[in-house]
Each structure stands twice: as structure tokens, then as C-alpha cells.
Scaffold this motif. Structure first.
Motif, PDB file in Angstrom:
ATOM      1  N   LEU A  99       0.816  -1.219   0.000  1.00 31.63           N
ATOM      2  CA  LEU A  99       0.000   0.000   0.000  1.00 31.63           C
ATOM      3  C   LEU A  99       0.852   1.273   0.000  1.00 31.63           C
ATOM      4  N   ASN A 100       2.171   1.113  -0.156  1.00 32.44           N
ATOM      5  CA  ASN A 100       3.108   2.244  -0.155  1.00 32.44           C
ATOM      6  C   ASN A 100       3.045   3.006   1.164  1.00 32.44           C
ATOM      7  N   MET A 101       2.995   2.269   2.262  1.00 36.03           N
ATOM      8  CA  MET A 101       3.016   2.833   3.608  1.00 36.03           C
ATOM      9  C   MET A 101       4.134   2.154   4.390  1.00 36.03           C
ATOM     10  N   ASN A 102       4.347   2.608   5.630  1.00 37.87           N
ATOM     11  CA  ASN A 102       5.212   1.887   6.546  1.00 37.87           C
ATOM     12  C   ASN A 102       4.494   1.718   7.876  1.00 37.87           C
ATOM     13  N   ARG A 103       5.182   1.116   8.836  1.00 36.28           N
ATOM     14  CA  ARG A 103       4.546   0.734  10.091  1.00 36.28           C
ATOM     15  C   ARG A 103       3.852   1.909  10.786  1.00 36.28           C
ATOM     16  N   LEU A 104       4.608   2.973  11.081  1.00 35.40           N
ATOM     17  CA  LEU A 104       4.034   4.093  11.826  1.00 35.40           C
ATOM     18  C   LEU A 104       2.969   4.809  11.013  1.00 35.40           C
ATOM     19  N   GLY A 105       3.188   4.972   9.718  1.00 39.06           N
ATOM     20  CA  GLY A 105       2.180   5.611   8.883  1.00 39.06           C
ATOM     21  C   GLY A 105       0.864   4.857   8.931  1.00 39.06           C
ATOM     22  N   ALA A 106       0.935   3.531   8.883  1.00 39.88           N
ATOM     23  CA  ALA A 106      -0.286   2.725   8.945  1.00 39.88           C
ATOM     24  C   ALA A 106      -0.971   2.876  10.294  1.00 39.88           C
ATOM     25  N   TYR A 107      -0.186   2.893  11.384  1.00 36.52           N
ATOM     26  CA  TYR A 107      -0.786   3.049  12.706  1.00 36.52           C
ATOM     27  C   TYR A 107      -1.532   4.378  12.824  1.00 36.52           C
ATOM     28  N   ARG A 108      -0.999   5.393  12.214  1.00 38.72           N
ATOM     29  CA  ARG A 108      -1.607   6.716  12.357  1.00 38.72           C
ATOM     30  C   ARG A 108      -2.958   6.838  11.679  1.00 38.72           C
ATOM     31  N   ILE A 109      -3.238   5.985  10.700  1.00 39.05           N
ATOM     32  CA  ILE A 109      -4.522   6.126   9.987  1.00 39.05           C
ATOM     33  C   ILE A 109      -5.453   4.933  10.186  1.00 39.05           C
ATOM     34  N   ALA A 110      -4.986   3.865  10.838  1.00 37.72           N
ATOM     35  CA  ALA A 110      -5.814   2.652  10.930  1.00 37.72           C
ATOM     36  C   ALA A 110      -7.009   2.837  11.847  1.00 37.72           C
ATOM     37  N   GLY A 111      -6.805   3.468  12.995  1.00 35.16           N
ATOM     38  CA  GLY A 111      -7.885   3.671  13.941  1.00 35.16           C
ATOM     39  C   GLY A 111      -8.286   2.406  14.681  1.00 35.16           C
ATOM     40  N   LYS A 112      -9.318   2.512  15.501  1.00 40.51           N
ATOM     41  CA  LYS A 112      -9.825   1.382  16.267  1.00 40.51           C
ATOM     42  C   LYS A 112     -10.496   0.390  15.331  1.00 40.51           C
ATOM     43  N   PRO A 113     -10.486  -0.898  15.654  1.00 47.20           N
ATOM     44  CA  PRO A 113      -9.942  -1.555  16.853  1.00 47.20           C
ATOM     45  C   PRO A 113      -8.497  -2.001  16.680  1.00 47.20           C
ATOM     46  N   PHE A 114      -7.871  -1.547  15.587  1.00 45.56           N
ATOM     47  CA  PHE A 114      -6.541  -2.057  15.261  1.00 45.56           C
ATOM     48  C   PHE A 114      -5.453  -1.450  16.146  1.00 45.56           C
ATOM     49  N   VAL A 115      -5.533  -0.146  16.399  1.00 42.68           N
ATOM     50  CA  VAL A 115      -4.499   0.523  17.175  1.00 42.68           C
ATOM     51  C   VAL A 115      -5.128   1.487  18.172  1.00 42.68           C
ATOM     52  N   LYS A 116      -4.368   1.767  19.228  1.00 41.05           N
ATOM     53  CA  LYS A 116      -4.789   2.758  20.221  1.00 41.05           C
ATOM     54  C   LYS A 116      -3.572   3.594  20.582  1.00 41.05           C
ATOM     55  N   PRO A 117      -3.633   4.929  20.402  1.00 37.21           N
ATOM     56  CA  PRO A 117      -2.487   5.763  20.776  1.00 37.21           C
ATOM     57  C   PRO A 117      -2.382   5.887  22.288  1.00 37.21           C
ATOM     58  N   LEU A 118      -1.164   5.663  22.793  1.00 41.87           N
ATOM     59  CA  LEU A 118      -0.906   5.800  24.224  1.00 41.87           C
ATOM     60  C   LEU A 118      -0.051   7.029  24.479  1.00 41.87           C
ATOM     61  N   ALA A 119      -0.066   7.516  25.699  1.00 38.10           N
ATOM     62  CA  ALA A 119       0.802   8.627  26.079  1.00 38.10           C
ATOM     63  C   ALA A 119       2.261   8.190  25.974  1.00 38.10           C
ATOM     64  N   PRO A 120       3.182   9.102  25.618  1.00 37.62           N
ATOM     65  CA  PRO A 120       4.593   8.709  25.489  1.00 37.62           C
ATOM     66  C   PRO A 120       5.164   8.053  26.738  1.00 37.62           C
ATOM     67  N   TRP A 121       4.699   8.473  27.919  1.00 41.43           N
ATOM     68  CA  TRP A 121       5.238   7.903  29.163  1.00 41.43           C
ATOM     69  C   TRP A 121       4.633   6.520  29.475  1.00 41.43           C
ATOM     70  N   ALA A 122       3.692   6.076  28.633  1.00 38.42           N
ATOM     71  CA  ALA A 122       3.079   4.764  28.858  1.00 38.42           C
ATOM     72  C   ALA A 122       4.097   3.632  28.719  1.00 38.42           C
ATOM     73  N   LEU A 123       5.106   3.822  27.875  1.00 35.86           N
ATOM     74  CA  LEU A 123       6.122   2.772  27.730  1.00 35.86           C
ATOM     75  C   LEU A 123       6.860   2.555  29.044  1.00 35.86           C
ATOM     76  N   ASN A 124       7.278   3.648  29.675  1.00 36.13           N
ATOM     77  CA  ASN A 124       7.969   3.511  30.964  1.00 36.13           C
ATOM     78  C   ASN A 124       7.029   2.950  32.025  1.00 36.13           C
ATOM     79  N   ASP A 125       5.760   3.382  32.008  1.00 32.05           N
ATOM     80  CA  ASP A 125       4.781   2.824  32.946  1.00 32.05           C
ATOM     81  C   ASP A 125       4.674   1.314  32.770  1.00 32.05           C
ATOM     82  N   ALA A 126       4.696   0.869  31.506  1.00 26.22           N
ATOM     83  CA  ALA A 126       4.589  -0.563  31.235  1.00 26.22           C
ATOM     84  C   ALA A 126       5.793  -1.320  31.781  1.00 26.22           C
ATOM     85  N   ILE A 127       6.990  -0.771  31.591  1.00 23.21           N
ATOM     86  CA  ILE A 127       8.205  -1.426  32.087  1.00 23.21           C
ATOM     87  C   ILE A 127       8.177  -1.519  33.610  1.00 23.21           C
ATOM     88  N   VAL A 128       7.790  -0.434  34.267  1.00 26.07           N
ATOM     89  CA  VAL A 128       7.706  -0.439  35.736  1.00 26.07           C
ATOM     90  C   VAL A 128       6.682  -1.467  36.204  1.00 26.07           C
TER      91      VAL A 128
END
Length: 348
Positions: free
Chosen positions: A205-234
Motif C-alpha cells: 500500500l506504499n506505507m510503513n509501520r508508523l504511517g499505517a498506525y496513524r490512519i488505521a484507527g480502532k480496533p486495530f491501534v490505540k495511541p498511548l501517552a509517550p510515558w506509557a512505555l515507561n509505565d509498562a516497564i515499571v
């Protein structure tokens, strides 16, 4: 086209004046690739042919494998067992060392012996055409040093190189999407039966991973806050939830499977310091985080995926799936994702 590289004398003078500077930081200051530093210091040039290198590594016992990108460093102790070669992609797959390697990016290789405050450090380091690190291997206390020295002799090249010719570094890809094809993307996404189909899907489709995430919408992807990654690790450090954690660059992806137990923040870095696995993450580099669901024959594969300001993938985390499992994720990991802070417009 080649990249201007400081002379070996200039590199050695800089390293002499800045002995405690990390190699990657020194290379950035010198505006060159890290491989040029090893060449200037007289490190031994070695083969980068994976069909030669990986079986040789299997002879030396336990070592430390290191794969990194600009924002994350993944270190894993183990043995290079079960190598599977291929012209476009190769693998090492076992419980400890789990790698996906792309041979065209393995251009420069060096073996180095370096005296440090902790003693003699032996390493083999591999770089792409621009001199950026693809993968590194370090001898450990229980490595067979005689076998290591024999391995280096076997892999060594005849010519000593001190002034390395490097190619310009490729620019970051950045997100690539076509909103007009969003519905086609969602239809193809729904029809997936394996996560490995995703990159072929987006490329078609002439896209890449992040580009696809930005337009796919629910239920495929959910945008999280940037600090969510650190929250997940903790949160993972407080639980016993096993995950698969991927860190990579264009030439190599390294995977840890298991829990994250010992979490130690230090300045901008978040660190996992477990006996056979270390992760070092620059929290301040994390710009976008997505919760992603991809259909497989065994149900949804659920992941957390983080990107930097350039749109480059930093790392991915999946709930650990065992061969006997009937679904492609774990309930505990999916529950963890549901509790992470989502991205709202006021956060963006």
C-alpha cells in the motif's frame, strides 16, 4: 558516494583526550561512524559473512550479544546455537540468543582486545556501510578464551585497515501513509493470519509501520501517552508477566523472552538489570507509543510499540506466547495495556 572520515591520527588524538567517552558518543562528536574508531585503533578486520561468523561463535560458549539503536540497548547472555542462514534474512533461535539478521547491512567487522578498568575486554563488532553498529558480541567470564582467540584467527582478514571508507548515513524513513487507502488497509489488516504479513501489507500500500498506525484507527491501534512505555516497564517489573521484547536496527533485531525483574532508572535512562538480560532505554527519546492488535490464526497478537521523533521504531513488546498456547497473547499483558495512559488531544 563516501563520507568524509577524520584521519586515524585525529581519531586517536580525540580518544586519547576523551578516554571515558562512549564509542557511539565519540563517533558522533567526530562526525563519523563508530567503525572508523575501531579501524583507527588497529582492531582486527574480520569476516562479516553470517554463514561463517555464526557457526564460529557457537564454538566459544556463553557470551554477551548486544544490539542497539539510537534509543535502546538490548544485551543478552547466551550461546549462539541453532543458526539458520539465508541470503536475505538469517536467524539464531534459542532460549537465550534470539536474533533476526539481514546480511546486506553487515558490511564492516572488527575484533578488538581492549584494556579497561574491569580488565581485558574481548569483542567482535559489526557495522553497516555508514559505520553504525549492527551487532556486537562480548566475551564473558565463562567464555572459552582459547576458542575465542582461535575464532578470531579463523575470521580475520588479511588486510589491516586503519583509514576506513564509509558511506553516508541513510536518512530516517519517517511515517509514510496514504489516507485515501485507509479502508483498503483496514480490510487487509482484518484478513491477516500472521504478524509477519504486516510489513508486506503496508509495503504493497506504499506505507510503513508508523504511517499505517496513524490512519488505521480502532480496533486495530490505540495511541498511548509517550510515558506509557515507561509505565509498562515499571508495571512489568512489579509483576511476573513474561513478554517478548524486540530491539533492533536495519541489520539486526534481538529478542528477549521472559520477565523484567530489576528496574533501575538513572537520569534519562530506564534500565532493566537482570542476570542474563539488560535493557537500557532513553525515556526522553520516546515520542509515540501505540497499542496494536494484529489478527493471527491463534487470535490477536497484542503489542506495545514505541517510536522516536523521527518515526523510527525504538522497541516492541508482546505478551509471551508459548507453542502450546491457543491464543497469540496473554491475558495479563492485555490487561496491563488496558491500564496504560492513553493519548488525548491535550497531550499531543
Amino acid at each position: 558516494m563516501t563520507m568524509a572520515t577524520p584521519s586515524p591520527d585525529a581519531i586517536r588524538a580525540y580518544l586519547n583526550d576523551n578516554p571515558n567517552t562512549r564509542a557511539r558518543d565519540a563517533a558522533a562528536s567526530l562526525k563519523t561512524g563508530e567503525a572508523a574508531l575501531l579501524a583507527a585503533q588497529g582492531a582486527m578486520p574480520i569476516s562479516t559473512h553470517l554463514d561463517t561468523v555464526m557457526p564460529a561463535l557457537n564454538t566459544v560458549g556463553s557470551v554477551m550479544a548486544l544490539t542497539r539503536n539510537e534509543s535502546a540497548v538490548h544485551e543478552k547472555d547466551g550461546i549462539y546455537e541453532n543458526y539458520r542462514g539465508g541470503p536475505h534474512a538469517s536467524m539464531v533461535i534459542n532460549d537465550d540468543i534470539d536474533l533476526r539478521m539481514f546480511p546486506k547491512h553487515w558490511v564492516h567487522g572488527f575484533a578488538q582486545i581492549k584494556e579497561t578498568e574491569r580488565g581485558t575486554q574481548r569483542s567482535m563488532q559489526f557495522f553497516d556501510a555508514a559505520g553504525d553498529a549492527v551487532h556486537k558480541v562480548f566475551a564473558r567470564e565463562d567464555t572459552d578464551i582459547a576458542a575465542w582467540d582461535d575464532m578470531v584467527k579463523t575470521l580475520s582478514l588479511d588486510e589491516q585497515i586503519t583509514n576506513l571508507t564509509l558511506a553516508p548515513r541513510a536518512p530516517a524513513d519517517g511515517p509514510k501513509a496514504d489516507p485515501a487507502k485507509a479502508e483498503e488497509l483496514r480490510k487487509a489488516w482484518t484478513a491477516m493470519t500472521d504478524t509477519h504479513q504486516f510489513m508486506r501489507l503496508t509495503s504493497h500500500l506504499n506505507m510503513n509501520r508508523l504511517g499505517a498506525y496513524r490512519i488505521a484507527g480502532k480496533p486495530f491501534v490505540k495511541p498511548l501517552a509517550p510515558w506509557a512505555l515507561n509505565d509498562a516497564i515499571v508495571s512489568l517489573g512489579e509483576a511476573d508477566t513474561e513478554i517478548m521484547l524486540f530491539v533492533g536496527n536495519p541489520g539486526c533485531i534481538q529478542i528477549h523472552t521472559g520477565p523484567l525483574n530489576t528496574i533501575k532508572p538513572m537520569g534519562p535512562w530506564q534500565n532493566v538489570l537482570d542476570p542474563k538480560f539488560n535493557l537500557h532505554l532513553r525515556k526522553d527519546h520516546v515520542t509515540e507509543v501505540w497499542a496494536v492488535e494484529k489478527p493471527t490464526k491463534r487470535g490477536m497478537a497484542v503489542s506495545i510499540e514505541a517510536f522516536d521523533k523521527h518515526g523510527t521504531l525504538i522497541l516492541q513488546m508482546f505478551g509471551r506466547r508459548r507453542e502450546a498456547d491457543t491464543v497469540d497473547h496473554t491475558g495479563a499483558f492485555k490487561q496491563l495495556i488496558s491500564e496504560l495512559p492513553q493519548l488525548h488531544l491535550e497531550d499531543a
